[in-house]
Motif scaffolding. Structure first.
Motif, mmCIF file in Angstrom:
data_model
loop_
_atom_site.group_PDB
_atom_site.id
_atom_site.type_symbol
_atom_site.label_atom_id
_atom_site.label_comp_id
_atom_site.label_asym_id
_atom_site.label_seq_id
_atom_site.Cartn_x
_atom_site.Cartn_y
_atom_site.Cartn_z
ATOM 1 N N VAL A 196 0.693 -1.001 -0.110
ATOM 2 C CA VAL A 196 0.043 -0.035 -0.292
ATOM 3 C C VAL A 196 1.052 1.483 -0.494
ATOM 4 O O VAL A 196 0.903 2.310 -0.598
ATOM 5 C CB VAL A 196 -1.127 0.251 1.317
ATOM 6 C CG1 VAL A 196 -1.760 1.676 1.736
ATOM 7 C CG2 VAL A 196 -2.370 -0.995 0.893
ATOM 8 N N PRO A 197 1.694 1.453 1.019
ATOM 9 C CA PRO A 197 2.391 2.684 0.766
ATOM 10 C C PRO A 197 3.303 2.968 -0.536
ATOM 11 O O PRO A 197 3.256 4.556 -0.853
ATOM 12 C CB PRO A 197 3.554 2.201 2.056
ATOM 13 C CG PRO A 197 3.662 1.901 2.913
ATOM 14 C CD PRO A 197 2.596 0.412 2.229
ATOM 15 N N VAL B 124 -9.625 5.502 -6.591
ATOM 16 C CA VAL B 124 -9.033 4.381 -7.138
ATOM 17 C C VAL B 124 -10.659 2.599 -6.643
ATOM 18 O O VAL B 124 -11.798 3.098 -5.414
ATOM 19 C CB VAL B 124 -7.742 3.409 -6.476
ATOM 20 C CG1 VAL B 124 -6.911 4.069 -6.344
ATOM 21 C CG2 VAL B 124 -7.952 3.009 -5.082
ATOM 22 N N ASN B 125 -10.345 2.035 -7.104
ATOM 23 C CA ASN B 125 -11.569 0.600 -7.258
ATOM 24 C C ASN B 125 -10.729 -0.492 -6.702
ATOM 25 O O ASN B 125 -9.533 -0.677 -7.598
ATOM 26 C CB ASN B 125 -12.842 0.556 -8.548
ATOM 27 C CG ASN B 125 -13.155 1.414 -9.070
ATOM 28 O OD1 ASN B 125 -14.211 2.066 -7.635
ATOM 29 N ND2 ASN B 125 -13.248 1.143 -10.302
ATOM 30 N N VAL C 173 -11.177 -5.881 1.535
ATOM 31 C CA VAL C 173 -11.218 -4.683 2.891
ATOM 32 C C VAL C 173 -9.978 -4.313 3.232
ATOM 33 O O VAL C 173 -9.936 -2.737 3.468
ATOM 34 C CB VAL C 173 -12.615 -5.241 3.697
ATOM 35 C CG1 VAL C 173 -13.177 -4.226 4.555
ATOM 36 C CG2 VAL C 173 -13.402 -5.368 2.771
ATOM 37 N N ALA C 174 -9.068 -5.150 3.855
ATOM 38 C CA ALA C 174 -7.920 -4.445 4.244
ATOM 39 C C ALA C 174 -7.313 -4.249 3.636
ATOM 40 O O ALA C 174 -6.566 -2.967 4.155
ATOM 41 C CB ALA C 174 -7.334 -5.632 4.863
ATOM 42 N N ILE C 175 -7.156 -4.325 2.503
ATOM 43 C CA ILE C 175 -6.210 -3.235 1.673
ATOM 44 C C ILE C 175 -7.083 -1.287 1.085
ATOM 45 O O ILE C 175 -5.866 -0.791 1.230
ATOM 46 C CB ILE C 175 -6.480 -3.750 0.100
ATOM 47 C CG1 ILE C 175 -5.221 -4.947 0.109
ATOM 48 C CG2 ILE C 175 -5.725 -3.255 -1.349
ATOM 49 C CD1 ILE C 175 -5.600 -6.058 -0.838
ATOM 50 N N GLY C 176 -8.073 -1.479 0.977
ATOM 51 C CA GLY C 176 -9.230 -0.054 1.262
ATOM 52 C C GLY C 176 -9.085 0.899 2.229
ATOM 53 O O GLY C 176 -7.614 1.363 2.370
ATOM 54 N N ARG C 177 -8.575 -0.030 3.384
ATOM 55 C CA ARG C 177 -8.828 0.713 4.742
ATOM 56 C C ARG C 177 -6.724 1.012 4.436
ATOM 57 O O ARG C 177 -7.071 2.246 5.446
ATOM 58 C CB ARG C 177 -8.757 -0.536 5.682
ATOM 59 C CG ARG C 177 -10.311 -0.811 6.390
ATOM 60 C CD ARG C 177 -11.241 -1.908 6.979
ATOM 61 N NE ARG C 177 -10.927 -1.385 8.313
ATOM 62 C CZ ARG C 177 -11.297 -0.851 9.425
ATOM 63 N NH1 ARG C 177 -12.604 -2.034 9.131
ATOM 64 N NH2 ARG C 177 -11.243 -0.847 10.895
ATOM 65 N N ALA C 178 -6.148 0.000 4.310
ATOM 66 C CA ALA C 178 -4.554 0.448 4.398
ATOM 67 C C ALA C 178 -4.483 1.545 3.344
ATOM 68 O O ALA C 178 -3.849 3.003 3.956
ATOM 69 C CB ALA C 178 -4.509 -0.659 4.280
ATOM 70 N N LEU C 179 -5.274 1.438 2.380
ATOM 71 C CA LEU C 179 -5.267 2.589 1.168
ATOM 72 C C LEU C 179 -5.638 4.039 1.666
ATOM 73 O O LEU C 179 -5.178 5.065 1.953
ATOM 74 C CB LEU C 179 -5.815 1.976 0.148
ATOM 75 C CG LEU C 179 -5.489 1.540 -0.810
ATOM 76 C CD1 LEU C 179 -6.430 1.302 -1.476
ATOM 77 C CD2 LEU C 179 -4.060 2.242 -1.374
ATOM 78 N N ARG C 180 -6.786 4.402 2.466
ATOM 79 C CA ARG C 180 -8.003 5.391 3.151
ATOM 80 C C ARG C 180 -6.663 5.554 4.624
ATOM 81 O O ARG C 180 -6.932 7.150 4.873
ATOM 82 C CB ARG C 180 -8.750 5.329 3.797
ATOM 83 C CG ARG C 180 -9.770 4.726 2.767
ATOM 84 C CD ARG C 180 -10.937 6.588 2.125
ATOM 85 N NE ARG C 180 -10.872 6.244 3.684
ATOM 86 C CZ ARG C 180 -11.655 7.732 3.426
ATOM 87 N NH1 ARG C 180 -11.349 9.160 2.596
ATOM 88 N NH2 ARG C 180 -11.824 8.708 4.894
ATOM 89 N N SER D 119 -7.615 11.738 2.132
ATOM 90 C CA SER D 119 -8.102 12.268 1.310
ATOM 91 C C SER D 119 -8.248 11.161 -0.260
ATOM 92 O O SER D 119 -9.336 11.673 -1.442
ATOM 93 C CB SER D 119 -7.177 13.027 0.204
ATOM 94 O OG SER D 119 -6.016 13.457 -0.248
ATOM 95 N N LEU D 120 -7.281 9.734 -0.431
ATOM 96 C CA LEU D 120 -7.846 9.021 -1.670
ATOM 97 C C LEU D 120 -9.213 8.087 -1.818
ATOM 98 O O LEU D 120 -10.144 8.117 -0.223
ATOM 99 C CB LEU D 120 -7.235 7.322 -1.151
ATOM 100 C CG LEU D 120 -6.590 6.815 -3.477
ATOM 101 C CD1 LEU D 120 -6.774 7.595 -3.687
ATOM 102 C CD2 LEU D 120 -6.088 6.045 -2.034
#
Length: 166
Positions: free
Chosen positions: A10-11, A25-26, A37-44, A49-50
């Motif tokens: 993610v970073p 992003v999707n 879900v874990a990936i989406g949460r890590a992105l946020r 602001s993503l």
């Protein structure tokens, strides 16, 4: 669409998204052993602001585990969900997931996918399923699969815009 198989990526992904000024992003749900879900949460968490949408494929879930994934998505500050059945389609499909989301009162922004490139019976089934999804009243939008056949895209979009209006 963004496919990341490991939260540790993610970073670096956020750095690349920032470099190219990507703001939305999707996150795909392509494998049962990868948690979108874990990936989406890590992105946020990495970039609040993503604008993140998470795909949750029903083929990886039963009703209970699906709704747990939705709750985890919402707890992570993500309200956009792409509700997909995946292949092969199972009994608990996108239509059933939309019913669950409607009954939950969670207030998610639910999106579905539409493939205008299918042929014959498969296209008829795709159109019938999209009409049922639209009738649910749950949808915030449709994610249209794109390609090079502009006539197929135009036909599919025209059919469903007319249904939505009329």
């Amino acid at each position: 669409e963004l496919t990341i198989k490991d939260v540790a990526a993610v970073p670096d992904m956020c750095a690349m998204l920032h470099r190219f000024d990507v703001r939305s992003v999707n996150v795909t749900d392509t494998a049962k052993d990868v948690d979108p879900v874990a990936i989406g949460r890590a992105l946020r968490e990495h970039d609040p602001s993503l604008d993140v949408m998470v795909h949750i494929a029903t083929k990886h879930h039963d009703r209970v585990s699906y709704m747990r994934s939705v709750e985890r998505t919402l707890d992570g500050g993500i309200r956009k969900l792409l509700v997909v059945s995946g292949h092969p389609r199972v009994e608990f499909d996108a239509l059933a997931a939309l019913d669950e989301l409607d009954a939950s009162g969670f207030g998610v922004e639910a999106y579905v996918a539409y493939n205008p490139f299918l042929k014959d019976e498969a296209m008829q089934a795709e159109n019938e399923r999209l009409a049922r999804k639209l009738a649910s009243g749950m949808l915030s939008g449709i994610c249209l699969q794109m390609g090079t056949d502009l006539a197929a895209i135009a036909t599919g979009v025209t059919i469903h815009i007319a249904r939505m209006r009329g």
